[in-house]
Design an enzyme around this catalytic site. Structure first.
Site, short mmCIF file in Angstrom:
data_model
loop_
_atom_site.label_atom_id
_atom_site.label_comp_id
_atom_site.label_asym_id
_atom_site.label_seq_id
_atom_site.Cartn_x
_atom_site.Cartn_y
_atom_site.Cartn_z
N ASP A 10 -14.50 38.03 47.02
CA ASP A 10 -13.38 37.76 47.91
C ASP A 10 -13.08 38.83 48.87
O ASP A 10 -11.70 39.30 48.65
CB ASP A 10 -12.26 37.04 47.05
N HIS A 240 -11.02 49.17 41.10
CA HIS A 240 -11.40 47.87 40.38
C HIS A 240 -12.95 47.52 40.73
O HIS A 240 -13.75 47.49 39.61
CB HIS A 240 -10.69 46.69 40.79
C1 BDR Z 1 -8.81 42.37 41.39
O1 BDR Z 1 -8.22 41.54 42.25
C2 BDR Z 1 -8.53 41.77 43.63
O2 BDR Z 1 -7.16 42.13 44.42
C3 BDR Z 1 -9.35 42.83 43.64
O3 BDR Z 1 -10.23 42.76 44.70
C4 BDR Z 1 -9.97 42.84 42.57
O4 BDR Z 1 -11.18 42.16 42.33
C5 BDR Z 1 -8.19 43.36 40.86
O5 BDR Z 1 -7.19 42.71 39.82
CA CA Z 2 -12.10 41.37 44.41
#
Ligand code: BDR
Ligand code: CA
Length: 314
Positions: A10, A240
């Site tokens: 995403d 992340h």
């Molecule tokens: C996840 O949430 C999204 O905002 C980031 O892209 C990542 O996949 C981290 O909690």
């Molecule tokens: Ca993500």
């Protein structure tokens, strides 16, 4: 041999860091990107995924997926984290990479069937497309090599609520389907990613030595640093999504605990992932008859960043 991977994404600033790394690293053969709503609406995340394929210079198919979660109403998009355009105001106006005529679940199923035992799925957004693919073709669980998810929080608080990490919170029902399926899942959640700090110095090096893509990532990261400083109170970012890939290419940088995982789907703890380590006793049934999940419980954060910069500045 490079790992054949399919990234469900995403994009998203940290998704961009992950995908440009995957397209550059000799450890990966990216078979395609499938898109999902999450950090922005589906049309935007699909546009951003195509832009990343343009930047990565290694063509791969992009298939658009879900605009909404399986059951619940869609949550608000996190514009304060990723910007209105998902890339902190840096999303290119035009994209070249073509859009596949297939839906994301169809593309996932077809790719797995064409490469039995070889594909690792890497979901780094809400798990809607992955759950939909499983519902359509449950046999894919036995045909994948593995699933490396960025999502969840086992022994730490969530990041969008005290209980839940964002990707699981966005579609808890989908996550529950994915964690219940009979395949080997690695859950790379906040227990690990909160131990991987990306600093402004790291990003300055990317901008200097990482070519055009390094400069793009540094510009987009401004928004991400701003959020971490102003809202979370940190002078670094949590790294992340790239960590879910690095857990595949550099497994020794992460500690793991074999567990079963269940997802809270309702109430104030919706989106919470509860992990039961394999040897632990549970008086309540329903925990031991589930698929095995390798929960990443920690990370060598410095090692992850050194590896990432090495690849991106090569
Ligand atoms: C996840 O949430 C999204 O905002 C980031 O892209 C990542 O996949 C981290 O909690
Ligand atoms: Ca993500």
């Amino acid at each position: 041999m490079p790992e054949k991977i399919l990234i469900d994404t995403d994009p998203g600033i940290d998704d961009a860091f992950a995908i440009l790394y995957a397209l550059k690293s000799p450890d990966f053969d990216v078979l395609g990107l499938t898109t999902v709503y999450g950090n922005a609406r589906i049309e935007q995340t699909t546009h951003n995924a195509r832009a990343l394929v343009d930047m990565g210079g290694k063509p791969c198919p992009v298939a658009q997926g879900a605009a909404d979660p399986l059951v619940i109403e869609r949550r608000a998009f996190p514009a304060m984290v990723h910007g209105e355009d998902g890339f902190g105001g840096c999303s290119p106006a035009q994209v070249q990479a073509p859009l596949s005529a297939q839906s994301a679940p169809d593309f996932i199923i077809e790719t797995i069937r064409a490469n039995p035992g070889d594909v690792t799925l890497v979901p780094i957004g809400p798990l809607t497309n992955i759950a939909a693919a499983l519902q359509q073709a449950p046999e894919i669980a036995g045909l994948v090599k593995g699933v490396s998810i960025m999502g969840g929080a086992a022994n730490v608080n969530g990041n969008v609520t005290p209980a839940a990490e964002a990707n699981i919170y966005d579609d808890p029902e989908a996550a529950e389907i994915v964690f219940a399926a009979p395949w080997t899942v690695t859950m790379l959640g906040l227990d690990a990613t909160h131990q991987v700090p990306l600093t402004r110095d790291n990003v300055a090096r990317l901008a200097e030595e990482g070519g055009a893509n390094g400069r793009f990532l540094a510009a987009a990261a401004e928004q991400y640093f701003g959020f971490h400083t102003d809202v979370v109170g940190l002078d670094f970012c949590h790294f992340h999504d790239p960590s879910a890939l690095i857990a595949i290419s550099q497994p020794a940088l992460f500690t793991r605990q074999q567990s079963s995982v269940r997802v809270v789907c309702e109430g104030f703890a919706a989106g919470k992932t509860i992990a039961k380590p394999l040897p632990r006793f549970s008086a309540q049934p329903g925990w031991d008859q589930r698929a095995m999940v390798e929960v990443c419980t920690g990370a060598n954060g410095a090692g992850v960043i050194v590896h990432y910069l090495e690849v991106m500045t090569a």
